[in-house]
Design a protein around this motif. Structure first.
Motif, PDB file in Angstrom:
ATOM      1  N   MET A  40     -51.375 -38.140 -13.801  1.00 19.61           N
ATOM      2  CA  MET A  40     -52.466 -38.959 -13.072  1.00 19.61           C
ATOM      3  C   MET A  40     -52.317 -39.432 -11.804  1.00 19.61           C
ATOM      4  O   MET A  40     -53.457 -40.031 -11.352  1.00 19.61           O
ATOM      5  N   SER A  41     -51.139 -39.973 -11.515  1.00 13.93           N
ATOM      6  CA  SER A  41     -50.853 -40.953 -10.855  1.00 13.93           C
ATOM      7  C   SER A  41     -51.394 -40.181  -9.282  1.00 13.93           C
ATOM      8  O   SER A  41     -52.374 -40.417  -8.610  1.00 13.93           O
ATOM      9  N   ALA A  42     -51.239 -38.592  -9.678  1.00 14.79           N
ATOM     10  CA  ALA A  42     -51.475 -37.734  -7.892  1.00 14.79           C
ATOM     11  C   ALA A  42     -53.183 -37.750  -7.932  1.00 14.79           C
ATOM     12  O   ALA A  42     -53.418 -38.270  -7.606  1.00 14.79           O
ATOM     13  N   CYS A  43     -54.124 -37.785  -9.481  1.00 19.77           N
ATOM     14  CA  CYS A  43     -55.284 -37.347  -9.264  1.00 19.77           C
ATOM     15  C   CYS A  43     -56.124 -39.004  -8.550  1.00 19.77           C
ATOM     16  O   CYS A  43     -56.274 -38.572  -7.656  1.00 19.77           O
ATOM     17  N   LEU A  55     -49.365 -35.369  -2.250  1.00 17.88           N
ATOM     18  CA  LEU A  55     -48.602 -34.473  -2.303  1.00 17.88           C
ATOM     19  C   LEU A  55     -47.201 -34.498  -2.653  1.00 17.88           C
ATOM     20  O   LEU A  55     -46.809 -33.643  -3.374  1.00 17.88           O
ATOM     21  N   ASP A  56     -46.144 -35.195  -2.473  1.00 17.79           N
ATOM     22  CA  ASP A  56     -45.046 -35.556  -3.739  1.00 17.79           C
ATOM     23  C   ASP A  56     -44.675 -35.740  -4.840  1.00 17.79           C
ATOM     24  O   ASP A  56     -43.834 -34.537  -5.040  1.00 17.79           O
ATOM     25  N   THR A  57     -45.661 -36.370  -5.001  1.00 21.23           N
ATOM     26  CA  THR A  57     -45.690 -36.518  -6.785  1.00 21.23           C
ATOM     27  C   THR A  57     -46.557 -35.173  -7.332  1.00 21.23           C
ATOM     28  O   THR A  57     -45.848 -35.030  -7.948  1.00 21.23           O
ATOM     29  N   LEU A  58     -47.317 -34.376  -6.311  1.00 24.52           N
ATOM     30  CA  LEU A  58     -47.609 -32.980  -7.239  1.00 24.52           C
ATOM     31  C   LEU A  58     -46.349 -32.015  -7.195  1.00 24.52           C
ATOM     32  O   LEU A  58     -45.979 -31.183  -7.834  1.00 24.52           O
TER      33      LEU A  58
END
Length: 137
Positions: A40-43, A55-58
């Motif tokens: 959810m954060s990445a989105c 990208l780091d989160t994914l």
């Protein structure tokens, strides 16, 4: 590619009931919740144009499934890779990173018996990358 949206009850796996149905323990359930929050954060980061952070989160989401826990692997592969593909469409370094991850998985599969998970990742990543080539032409 479609636009990512987040929030509300339309986000994947909002309820924790599914985890209990899969026989997932409390520690595993907490980890699955972290995966969901990372997605959810990445989105949100993608929607707000913070591509490098997204990208780091994914990549974190990709690197942190629970081994041998099917909901964790599926969540990462379905939702994480979908968001990564969306980001790769908008942000070329995300596509490059996806290509690097795919190459490492293919290389590892050459030297050891690849697990079902590795095979599934390779197939999913190849599919996403082929869609990116088609959609940019």
């Amino acid at each position: 590619m479609s636009k990512i949206t987040t929030g509300g009850t339309n986000t994947p796996w909002c309820g924790q009931k599914r985890f209990h149905e899969q026989g997932v323990g409390m520690d595993q359930e907490l980890h699955l919740q972290k995966l969901r929050e990372a997605y959810m954060s990445a989105c949100d980061l993608i929607v707000n144009g913070k591509y490098e952070q997204a990208l780091d989160t994914l990549v974190w989401l990709h690197d942190n499934p629970l081994p041998d826990i099917l909901p964790s692997e599926m969540y990462r592969r379905v939702y994480g890779f979908m968001a990564w593909g969306e980001l790769a469409y908008l942000y070329p370094p995300a596509k490059q990173k996806m290509e690097e991850v795919l190459a490492k998985k293919i290389e590892a599969a050459k030297y050891e018996v690849p697990s079902k998970s590795i095979k599934a990742d390779i197939g999913r990543l190849k599919g996403i990358l082929s869609e990116l080539v088609t959609s940019t032409e």
